[in-house]
Design a protein around this motif. Sequence first.
Motif, PDB file in Angstrom:
ATOM      1  N   VAL A   1       0.845  -1.197   0.000  1.00  0.00           N
ATOM      2  CA  VAL A   1       0.000   0.000   0.000  1.00  0.00           C
ATOM      3  C   VAL A   1       0.879   1.245   0.000  1.00  0.00           C
ATOM      4  CG1 VAL A   1      -1.868   1.228   1.154  1.00  0.00           C
ATOM      5  CG2 VAL A   1      -1.769  -1.273   1.273  1.00  0.00           C
ATOM      6  N   ILE A   2       1.957   1.221   0.778  1.00  0.00           N
ATOM      7  CA  ILE A   2       2.881   2.359   0.799  1.00  0.00           C
ATOM      8  C   ILE A   2       3.500   2.564  -0.579  1.00  0.00           C
ATOM      9  CG2 ILE A   2       5.069   3.193   1.749  1.00  0.00           C
ATOM     10  CD1 ILE A   2       4.255   1.825   4.397  1.00  0.00           C
ATOM     11  N   ASP A   3       3.952   1.477  -1.212  1.00  0.00           N
ATOM     12  CA  ASP A   3       4.485   1.586  -2.575  1.00  0.00           C
ATOM     13  C   ASP A   3       3.477   2.259  -3.501  1.00  0.00           C
ATOM     14  OD1 ASP A   3       6.701   0.155  -1.695  1.00  0.00           O
ATOM     15  OD2 ASP A   3       6.075  -1.740  -2.603  1.00  0.00           O
ATOM     16  N   ASN A   4       2.230   1.837  -3.390  1.00  0.00           N
ATOM     17  CA  ASN A   4       1.164   2.349  -4.242  1.00  0.00           C
ATOM     18  C   ASN A   4       0.972   3.851  -4.061  1.00  0.00           C
ATOM     19  OD1 ASN A   4      -2.025   2.996  -4.169  1.00  0.00           O
ATOM     20  ND2 ASN A   4      -1.623   1.525  -5.798  1.00  0.00           N
ATOM     21  N   LEU A   5       1.050   4.320  -2.827  1.00  0.00           N
ATOM     22  CA  LEU A   5       0.820   5.733  -2.539  1.00  0.00           C
ATOM     23  C   LEU A   5       2.034   6.605  -2.835  1.00  0.00           C
ATOM     24  CD1 LEU A   5      -1.091   5.251   0.829  1.00  0.00           C
ATOM     25  CD2 LEU A   5      -2.078   6.095  -1.311  1.00  0.00           C
ATOM     26  N   MET A   6       3.216   6.034  -2.735  1.00  0.00           N
ATOM     27  CA  MET A   6       4.425   6.825  -2.978  1.00  0.00           C
ATOM     28  C   MET A   6       4.693   7.024  -4.470  1.00  0.00           C
ATOM     29  SD  MET A   6       5.527   7.828  -0.088  1.00  0.00           S
ATOM     30  CE  MET A   6       7.185   8.447  -0.444  1.00  0.00           C
ATOM     31  N   ASP A   7       4.089   6.226  -5.318  1.00  0.00           N
ATOM     32  CA  ASP A   7       4.228   6.379  -6.767  1.00  0.00           C
ATOM     33  C   ASP A   7       2.836   6.470  -7.379  1.00  0.00           C
ATOM     34  OD1 ASP A   7       4.816   6.321  -9.465  1.00  0.00           O
ATOM     35  OD2 ASP A   7       4.975   4.129  -9.500  1.00  0.00           O
ATOM     36  N   LEU A   8       2.401   7.694  -7.679  1.00  0.00           N
ATOM     37  CA  LEU A   8       1.051   7.895  -8.203  1.00  0.00           C
ATOM     38  C   LEU A   8       0.995   7.791  -9.726  1.00  0.00           C
ATOM     39  CD1 LEU A   8      -0.222  10.739  -5.839  1.00  0.00           C
ATOM     40  CD2 LEU A   8      -0.549   8.268  -5.664  1.00  0.00           C
ATOM     41  N   THR A   9       2.089   7.350 -10.332  1.00  0.00           N
ATOM     42  CA  THR A   9       2.051   7.095 -11.771  1.00  0.00           C
ATOM     43  C   THR A   9       0.931   6.137 -12.132  1.00  0.00           C
ATOM     44  OG1 THR A   9       4.450   7.409 -11.879  1.00  0.00           O
ATOM     45  CG2 THR A   9       3.420   6.289 -13.738  1.00  0.00           C
ATOM     46  N   HIS A  10       0.619   5.226 -11.206  1.00  0.00           N
ATOM     47  CA  HIS A  10      -0.413   4.228 -11.495  1.00  0.00           C
ATOM     48  C   HIS A  10      -1.782   4.853 -11.734  1.00  0.00           C
ATOM     49  CE1 HIS A  10      -1.359   4.750  -7.188  1.00  0.00           C
ATOM     50  NE2 HIS A  10      -2.562   4.312  -7.513  1.00  0.00           N
ATOM     51  N   GLU A  11      -1.972   6.104 -11.316  1.00  0.00           N
ATOM     52  CA  GLU A  11      -3.268   6.749 -11.561  1.00  0.00           C
ATOM     53  C   GLU A  11      -3.619   6.758 -13.052  1.00  0.00           C
ATOM     54  OE1 GLU A  11      -3.493   9.950  -7.851  1.00  0.00           O
ATOM     55  OE2 GLU A  11      -3.258  10.663  -9.915  1.00  0.00           O
TER      56      GLU A  11
ATOM     57  N   SER B   1     -10.394   6.841 -15.352  1.00  0.00           N
ATOM     58  CA  SER B   1     -11.734   7.412 -15.497  1.00  0.00           C
ATOM     59  C   SER B   1     -12.060   8.445 -14.430  1.00  0.00           C
ATOM     60  CB  SER B   1     -12.782   6.291 -15.446  1.00  0.00           C
ATOM     61  OG  SER B   1     -12.783   5.667 -14.172  1.00  0.00           O
ATOM     62  N   SER B   2     -11.146   8.690 -13.499  1.00  0.00           N
ATOM     63  CA  SER B   2     -11.466   9.593 -12.388  1.00  0.00           C
ATOM     64  C   SER B   2     -10.348  10.604 -12.120  1.00  0.00           C
ATOM     65  CB  SER B   2     -11.759   8.787 -11.122  1.00  0.00           C
ATOM     66  OG  SER B   2     -10.672   7.909 -10.817  1.00  0.00           O
ATOM     67  N   ILE B   3      -9.224  10.143 -11.554  1.00  0.00           N
ATOM     68  CA  ILE B   3      -8.181  11.086 -11.143  1.00  0.00           C
ATOM     69  C   ILE B   3      -6.924  10.993 -11.994  1.00  0.00           C
ATOM     70  CG2 ILE B   3      -8.950  11.221  -8.753  1.00  0.00           C
ATOM     71  CD1 ILE B   3      -6.794   9.193  -8.025  1.00  0.00           C
ATOM     72  N   GLY B   4      -6.879  10.057 -12.920  1.00  0.00           N
ATOM     73  CA  GLY B   4      -5.667   9.842 -13.694  1.00  0.00           C
ATOM     74  C   GLY B   4      -5.781  10.300 -15.133  1.00  0.00           C
TER      75      GLY B   4
END
Length: 357
Positions: free
Chosen positions: A158-168, A174-177
């Motif tokens: 989860v930390i990895d996911n939040l520290m790299d927002l490229t995945h947006e 369809s929303s924030i990316g």
Amino acid sequence: MSDTNAPEQKRFPLNAWYAVAWDFEIKRELFPRTICNKRMVFYRQSDGTVSALEDACWHRLLPLSKGRIEGDQVVCGYHGLKFNGHGRCTFMPSQETINPSACVRTYPIFEAHRFIWVWPGDPALADPALVPDLHWNLDPEWVGDGKTIQVGCDYRLVIDNLMDLTHETYVHGSSIGNEAVAESPFDVTHGERTATVTRWMVGIEPPPFWGGQLGKPGDVDRWQIIRFEAPCTIAIDVGVAPTGTGAPEGDRSQGVNGFVLNTITPETDTSCHYHWAFVRNYKRDQQMLTTQLREGVASIFREDEEILEAQQQAMNEHPGREFYNLNIDAGSMWARRLIDKMIAEEDGKPAALQAAE
């Protein structure tokens, strides 16, 4: 990056404050929760303070959460032993003398920023000053709400996911990316217990979510400033403003600004309690908007949950598989180093932060 799936690796420090639950969830009833592989039970005493006990009776190890509250004491649901909020047994059936060793472990508790926090490690080190900073949750200049997600993955994913927002760009298109998130440069800095990733996207088309929040036509300047506080709290300063109105220089007055507040509590080695909130400093008197934003962000995070649990499942199927890192992983790499540093210090081993690759 260290191998997340190595079975011998200690995954989290114990000498840290972890969010148990939202403050309103702990009531005059027994609330069991596993924190860092430790089964605990929580309840409010009659004066409102929270007690945290090991969730196992001294007598036959039945979880105390299977019992009940009587006054400010927990009554075991098996043989009726009673334990006060300090873990000391005060009653044993069919005898007047109480064995002096009859007690259960208690854990330090602190209430702050709308959360109940517990310290699973050495109680002598439980300094309230070390509670992570999520003050926006109670700041009158900000308003918002959040939820808790039970995620079937190592909390560090989860930390990895939040520290790299490229995945947006790819998970939340369809929303924030949008493409700008993946294409824009970013900077990474770090301190003794913090790591920060700063990304500005200047002169871009706003993604659907932020275009709706701003309510103005035209391109925007968008920011994402991600601040990690070891071992598991991340506050993300986010927002957009019309291009050319001065946001990159510090004037955000023409835009909309929010904070995504996250604190992730390890449950087991492969599951966690993910507490989050979204707060804003605009349209603060609109409760309907607060509810709409909470539910909208919850839908976005369900997309993350699906990705993270699939990743954990793949890791379980490929034990020992080493991760490979891209430039976009710089923030999560620093977060991992800070976590590993805390673990090493706790275990009495030398630890030094290395320069990021």
